[in-house]
Design a protein around this motif. Structure first.
Motif, short mmCIF file in Angstrom:
data_model
loop_
_atom_site.label_atom_id
_atom_site.label_comp_id
_atom_site.label_asym_id
_atom_site.label_seq_id
_atom_site.Cartn_x
_atom_site.Cartn_y
_atom_site.Cartn_z
N LYS A 26 14.14 7.13 -16.13
CA LYS A 26 13.55 6.49 -14.95
C LYS A 26 12.54 7.42 -14.30
N ASP A 27 11.54 6.84 -13.68
CA ASP A 27 10.55 7.62 -12.97
C ASP A 27 11.15 8.15 -11.66
N LEU A 28 10.54 9.21 -11.15
CA LEU A 28 11.05 9.86 -9.95
C LEU A 28 11.01 8.96 -8.72
N ASP A 29 9.96 8.15 -8.59
CA ASP A 29 9.87 7.31 -7.40
C ASP A 29 10.95 6.24 -7.37
N ILE A 30 11.34 5.72 -8.52
CA ILE A 30 12.41 4.73 -8.57
C ILE A 30 13.74 5.37 -8.18
N ILE A 31 13.96 6.58 -8.65
CA ILE A 31 15.20 7.28 -8.31
C ILE A 31 15.23 7.59 -6.82
N GLN A 32 14.11 8.04 -6.26
CA GLN A 32 14.06 8.37 -4.84
C GLN A 32 14.28 7.15 -3.95
N LEU A 33 13.63 6.04 -4.27
CA LEU A 33 13.67 4.88 -3.40
C LEU A 33 14.93 4.03 -3.57
N HIS A 34 15.59 4.12 -4.72
CA HIS A 34 16.72 3.23 -4.96
C HIS A 34 18.01 3.97 -5.29
N PRO A 94 8.40 14.38 -1.39
CA PRO A 94 8.25 12.94 -1.15
C PRO A 94 7.39 12.29 -2.22
N ALA A 95 7.69 11.04 -2.52
CA ALA A 95 6.94 10.30 -3.53
C ALA A 95 5.57 9.92 -2.99
N TYR A 96 4.60 9.76 -3.89
CA TYR A 96 3.27 9.31 -3.50
C TYR A 96 3.33 7.84 -3.13
N THR A 97 2.58 7.48 -2.13
CA THR A 97 2.48 6.07 -1.76
C THR A 97 1.29 5.45 -2.50
N ILE A 98 1.20 4.15 -2.45
CA ILE A 98 0.10 3.45 -3.12
C ILE A 98 -1.22 3.82 -2.46
N GLU A 99 -1.20 3.96 -1.14
CA GLU A 99 -2.44 4.32 -0.43
C GLU A 99 -2.94 5.70 -0.84
N GLU A 100 -2.03 6.65 -1.00
CA GLU A 100 -2.43 7.99 -1.43
C GLU A 100 -3.02 7.96 -2.83
N ALA A 101 -2.43 7.17 -3.71
CA ALA A 101 -2.94 7.08 -5.07
C ALA A 101 -4.33 6.43 -5.10
N GLU A 102 -4.52 5.42 -4.28
CA GLU A 102 -5.84 4.77 -4.23
C GLU A 102 -6.90 5.71 -3.66
N ARG A 103 -6.53 6.47 -2.61
CA ARG A 103 -7.48 7.43 -2.06
C ARG A 103 -7.83 8.50 -3.06
N ALA A 104 -6.87 8.94 -3.85
CA ALA A 104 -7.13 9.97 -4.86
C ALA A 104 -8.06 9.43 -5.95
N GLY A 105 -7.94 8.13 -6.23
CA GLY A 105 -8.81 7.52 -7.23
C GLY A 105 -10.15 7.07 -6.68
N GLY A 106 -10.36 7.22 -5.38
CA GLY A 106 -11.62 6.84 -4.77
C GLY A 106 -11.69 5.38 -4.38
N LEU A 107 -10.55 4.70 -4.33
CA LEU A 107 -10.56 3.27 -4.02
C LEU A 107 -10.17 2.96 -2.60
N GLY A 108 -9.48 3.85 -1.95
CA GLY A 108 -8.96 3.56 -0.62
C GLY A 108 -9.99 3.75 0.48
N ARG A 109 -9.61 3.34 1.68
CA ARG A 109 -10.47 3.53 2.84
C ARG A 109 -10.27 4.93 3.38
N GLU A 110 -11.36 5.56 3.65
CA GLU A 110 -11.28 6.88 4.28
C GLU A 110 -11.53 6.70 5.76
N GLU A 111 -10.73 7.35 6.55
CA GLU A 111 -10.90 7.27 7.98
C GLU A 111 -11.88 8.35 8.41
N LYS A 112 -13.04 7.89 8.91
CA LYS A 112 -14.10 8.84 9.28
C LYS A 112 -13.90 9.31 10.70
#
Length: 121
Positions: A27-35, A94-112
């Motif tokens: 199992k992945d780490l995030d599944i173990i952490q959250l469940h 702590p596990a990465y959130t979806i927002e953090e992953a999107e920001r790392a990939g350049g897809l998320g909104r950056e707060e200016k």
């Protein structure tokens, strides 16, 4: 006379094949952490009913690594091992959130940040 050395052209294919195997995938780490680490879920996993198809009749289970063991001795030696300790250390972060992953990939909104610049006359 034949060739004296082996050809080394297929090494990359072998490594890709080994990396894509799912035989020993856990199992992945995030599944173990959250469940799985929730107290009521962890209690259920540690006291499972007897299952003939699982190793050790499903009585020796490591929640952090999501692995079954044949005996209690094997489970206790696993707890003292390097693999288990690394896994526990990785679960403390702590596990990465979806927002953090999107920001790392350049897809998320950056707060200016708005910086006030004094006006010159």
């Amino acid at each position: 006379m034949g060739r004296l050395r082996r050809s080394r052209v297929h090494k990359a294919q072998r490594d890709v094949h080994r990396a894509s195997r799912t035989r020993v995938r856990t199992k992945d780490l995030d599944i173990i952490q959250l469940h799985d680490l929730l107290p009521h879920v962890r209690a259920k996993l540690e006291t499972q009913p007897i299952d003939v198809e699982r190793p050790g009749l499903a009585q020796h289970y490591c929640v952090e690594c999501a692995k079954y063991f044949e005996s209690d001795v094997a489970l206790k030696s696993h707890w003292r091992g390097k693999v288990h300790k690394r896994r526990c250390k990785a679960l403390k972060e702590p596990a990465y959130t979806i927002e953090e992953a999107e920001r790392a990939g350049g897809l998320g909104r950056e707060e200016k940040k708005v910086v006030a610049v004094p006006m010159q006359e």
